[in-house]
Design an enzyme around this catalytic site. Sequence first.
Site, mmCIF file in Angstrom:
data_model
loop_
_atom_site.group_PDB
_atom_site.id
_atom_site.type_symbol
_atom_site.label_atom_id
_atom_site.label_comp_id
_atom_site.label_asym_id
_atom_site.label_seq_id
_atom_site.Cartn_x
_atom_site.Cartn_y
_atom_site.Cartn_z
ATOM 1 N N THR A 1 0.695 -1.273 0.080
ATOM 2 C CA THR A 1 0.080 -0.006 -0.066
ATOM 3 C C THR A 1 0.761 1.150 -0.047
ATOM 4 O O THR A 1 0.410 2.218 -0.712
ATOM 5 C CB THR A 1 -1.080 0.052 1.316
ATOM 6 O OG1 THR A 1 -1.618 -1.150 1.514
ATOM 7 C CG2 THR A 1 -1.827 1.155 1.220
ATOM 8 N N TYR B 1 6.349 -12.162 4.327
ATOM 9 C CA TYR B 1 5.256 -11.803 3.730
ATOM 10 C C TYR B 1 5.406 -12.428 2.389
ATOM 11 O O TYR B 1 5.986 -12.234 1.581
ATOM 12 C CB TYR B 1 5.445 -10.159 3.068
ATOM 13 C CG TYR B 1 4.521 -9.625 2.533
ATOM 14 C CD1 TYR B 1 3.253 -10.155 2.470
ATOM 15 C CD2 TYR B 1 4.869 -8.244 1.828
ATOM 16 C CE1 TYR B 1 2.251 -9.248 1.487
ATOM 17 C CE2 TYR B 1 3.938 -7.409 1.366
ATOM 18 C CZ TYR B 1 2.605 -8.056 1.102
ATOM 19 O OH TYR B 1 1.664 -7.386 0.079
ATOM 20 N N LYS C 1 2.735 -13.349 7.280
ATOM 21 C CA LYS C 1 1.629 -12.586 6.517
ATOM 22 C C LYS C 1 1.473 -13.418 5.112
ATOM 23 O O LYS C 1 2.182 -13.351 4.288
ATOM 24 C CB LYS C 1 1.799 -10.950 6.303
ATOM 25 C CG LYS C 1 0.722 -10.397 5.252
ATOM 26 C CD LYS C 1 1.271 -8.920 5.150
ATOM 27 C CE LYS C 1 0.284 -8.257 4.218
ATOM 28 N NZ LYS C 1 0.785 -6.806 3.586
#
Lengths: 290, 290, 290, 290
Positions: A47, A135, A164
């Site tokens: 993001t 991740y 994640k």
Amino acid sequence: MKLTGIIAYPITPFTTDNNQPDLEKLGQSLELLLQHGCDAIAPLGSTGESAYLSFSEWKKVAQHSVQVVANRVPVIIGISELTTEQAINKARFAAQIGADAIMVIPVSYWKLTDDEIFGYYEAIAATVSLPIMIYNNPATSGVDMSPELIVKMFKEIPNITMVKESTGDIQRMHKIHQLSAGELPFYNGSNPLALEALCAGASGWCTAAPNLLETLPKELYTLIKANDLQSAKDCFYRQLPVLSFIVAGGLPKTIKAGLALKGLQVGEPRKPLTAANEKDKATLAKLLSI
Amino acid sequence: MKLTGIIAYPITPFTTDNNQPDLEKLGQSLELLLQHGCDAIAPLGSTGESAYLSFSEWKKVAQHSVQVVANRVPVIIGISELTTEQAINKARFAAQIGADAIMVIPVSYWKLTDDEIFGYYEAIAATVSLPIMIYNNPATSGVDMSPELIVKMFKEIPNITMVKESTGDIQRMHKIHQLSAGELPFYNGSNPLALEALCAGASGWCTAAPNLLETLPKELYTLIKANDLQSAKDCFYRQLPVLSFIVAGGLPKTIKAGLALKGLQVGEPRKPLTAANEKDKATLAKLLSI
Amino acid sequence: MKLTGIIAYPITPFTTDNNQPDLEKLGQSLELLLQHGCDAIAPLGSTGESAYLSFSEWKKVAQHSVQVVANRVPVIIGISELTTEQAINKARFAAQIGADAIMVIPVSYWKLTDDEIFGYYEAIAATVSLPIMIYNNPATSGVDMSPELIVKMFKEIPNITMVKESTGDIQRMHKIHQLSAGELPFYNGSNPLALEALCAGASGWCTAAPNLLETLPKELYTLIKANDLQSAKDCFYRQLPVLSFIVAGGLPKTIKAGLALKGLQVGEPRKPLTAANEKDKATLAKLLSI
Amino acid sequence: MKLTGIIAYPITPFTTDNNQPDLEKLGQSLELLLQHGCDAIAPLGSTGESAYLSFSEWKKVAQHSVQVVANRVPVIIGISELTTEQAINKARFAAQIGADAIMVIPVSYWKLTDDEIFGYYEAIAATVSLPIMIYNNPATSGVDMSPELIVKMFKEIPNITMVKESTGDIQRMHKIHQLSAGELPFYNGSNPLALEALCAGASGWCTAAPNLLETLPKELYTLIKANDLQSAKDCFYRQLPVLSFIVAGGLPKTIKAGLALKGLQVGEPRKPLTAANEKDKATLAKLLSI
């Protein structure tokens, strides 16, 4: 560090005149996330357009984020680098400025073997003592890490302590739970999977949604923890249209558009990414009831 | 510039002690490609680990390549960048040093819309007057450009004049041929598709294979031009085992291993990429009959 | 039997009043294929809606086809069955009526293991002495047979002598060629791949296209055999728009529509398949220049 | 009919000597499912090898199942047919023998358009007044029905009242919930998704697992209904290894092997499907702690 709850992802605001990181706006967006009850802050994730920043820009954003948050909640700095060397440079910097953890994703050009991925994480982990969150997000990074590889790294590399998972495949979470006998905390990185991931035992939800949905993501988490499935389900379906919209449109583009609609002008994503068009802005405004 | 034949891709040699670009070895590898009859040289492609170099390293390799080739054949410089701005910086540099063309691939983190891809190429093309070869290779870049988009850019952006198609899908080439009425020259970027792409009308073959197969790729091209399909087929099947091997193993890794086997030590790929292991080296040695 | 050239696939005409096999029209359509120079006829393939017929209908179509062709060219009967037992029943019938070969595709509901596929072919092959063509078309059958499995069956099951590869992946053909050292004849079953498959050494082209394109497919084959690649390429691109159209629309639907446009009314495909709509008919008429 | 809870799928037992449906064993297996607290019985589904039976066999199994269950719970008869006509024949028979509902899946050879799928269901629904459950399972049938199409058929075809979603994609369920404003009851058909589907609002779980796991699936459903997420999660993870195993190995093969391990000899699946091998049987025995 036992991380649970909502790990919030800020955007990286850019100035409207010359598309440079706007630290003042960054501070404001971080304050909003804290007001919305987020349990941790993760700057410079997908993001945050981490991959699109120069190293010096990345350092400024990391440092300012740590300063603004000022230990009110943990700060997890995102690292997405093609070369091991540059990932290490960033990990060292994160440690220097007092980040609480780093979240690392191995971006690819040439596909990596499992041994190469292991070597990448091992080299970074050997450099810093910070906890590392693996991740996994093949849709952006081009690297797909199997539950088997993830759990192996968790078992063999001391400071790898979390993962994640952003593939959106709930079976990956089941597998991580099974292979690690429940020892490896996993976090949901696929917004439209939030209800099910938390039901399946996710420790938290990594999400940019609080930028727009404010306290709703935290409410979902709280209801699950209270074992109130029926209310959690209602809470989830209420926010699902916005979750689906921001994922389909791309997070930097849609979150920046949504923040602008809410009054915080944070500029446009960096080229070749473009700002949301008028039609998308109108849809989003309606979804946010603004 | 009417480019045809074999467009050869050099590796970027690294020093064995500190993994820095080794310009002397680069020069030697370029001389070998020229000796093998290659019709153009394309430094800093996927094979050249372009995406793994710092900007200053990239500039050194580009500049030295142009100097070594010294107009004996055209030089096409590869650009693979996440941001439009940095792609432009590289395009400008390529023009300054006298490159003959640039080959541009839009690397992604967030998926790009067709409009964003168009904008990326348009901005680069507006900056330099060099001919631009669109490079489509979703397996490495994460961006897939349809034949429709490619032909649209060819028609609407003046200095886009060629396309390298590396998906390995021959139907894409058929479509480019049809949509452009045969006007847009396409080049094959998938080694195991070389025979069929040339049969279907490809203007040339973009390949790292001449590093190891020497004059064989050029022979294939020459046989096709001579309309001798039967001999071309035999020539292709002869080199197919090596083509399949280098694609499966990753080009920087296998080409560097193969050059070492042939006596030119060009170092290892950059981390997290690793060198070929002993088993792969043995297989390659056998395939190359060394 | 050394099968080469164009293996033509007739549709199964249905009566317009009650959607039953129309043997008279079947005879007419077979005569047309023979007039167009086809080298073999393969009734009851995918184009022939084999899977949609009752066993008694299937037998009538098979028998009538053999009678009409009357040894002018070889007849290869298509078998696509879910159970081994019913496939054997059909194989026996094909042998009884004097078919020259059978083409067998193992349709799936539950995915089959390689051992199960091997067992399926082995059981059929043990029942009849006819040559068997393996037919690989996962898009319709749900079963994907690797080149490794195909070549293994060719080597270990005596009357398996040919393979029709319809995945559209030219690398499968390369692999079959390599694994069988050129011994296993392969035939192209993907219409838009015809040029390249023949260039890569396919023994023939299995296609419904002669129903509409008449002698053009045979011309392509002849040009390839004459080693005239340039003319072959032109011949291929001339027919490619029709080939792409019939594949995209589904063969029974589009071939039946095309035959009607050419004056032979062969009814509609069987429900739930539907006839081509008016828009598609208009496009096809234009492509066929009727 | 408001169907909720566990909809259990019996296998179709075959005699060991000649591989014919064994009605006595069928009766015994149905009694076991009823003893395990199942809320409905669905004979002739994927587990029941519906697609591998002749019409007369299928009728015997359907009739006997209805007789044995004898209205103790609803009976839902599975129909998976390639042609609309044969699907109608089966639907009529199901109505005649007093089935409570039918579950219909459109098997494909040629891909079906949305209009063709709609026509298939419409024609069946026009023939019988039984409630119809749409069954979406592209992995076996080759037909994938989008949530949009499913909800459209629910809205426009009166006796379509339920959907069994077996893609394993939880987002499909979210979409069905959203598009039908919660009006269309959906049932989970992907065993390893049971926890999450029920959390997301599934009305029930269509599963063969009670054959082996006995009352555990029903317990999971009951815990969810009691809003006890934490216990439901534990209950789910307890049965997940078995659920994963039976899905990976294929339901007829693994359920038949498991029933034999538990003392009920139900024969082998029909060829080309084969019985579980010794290694798989040993794994299953261990998973079932027998």
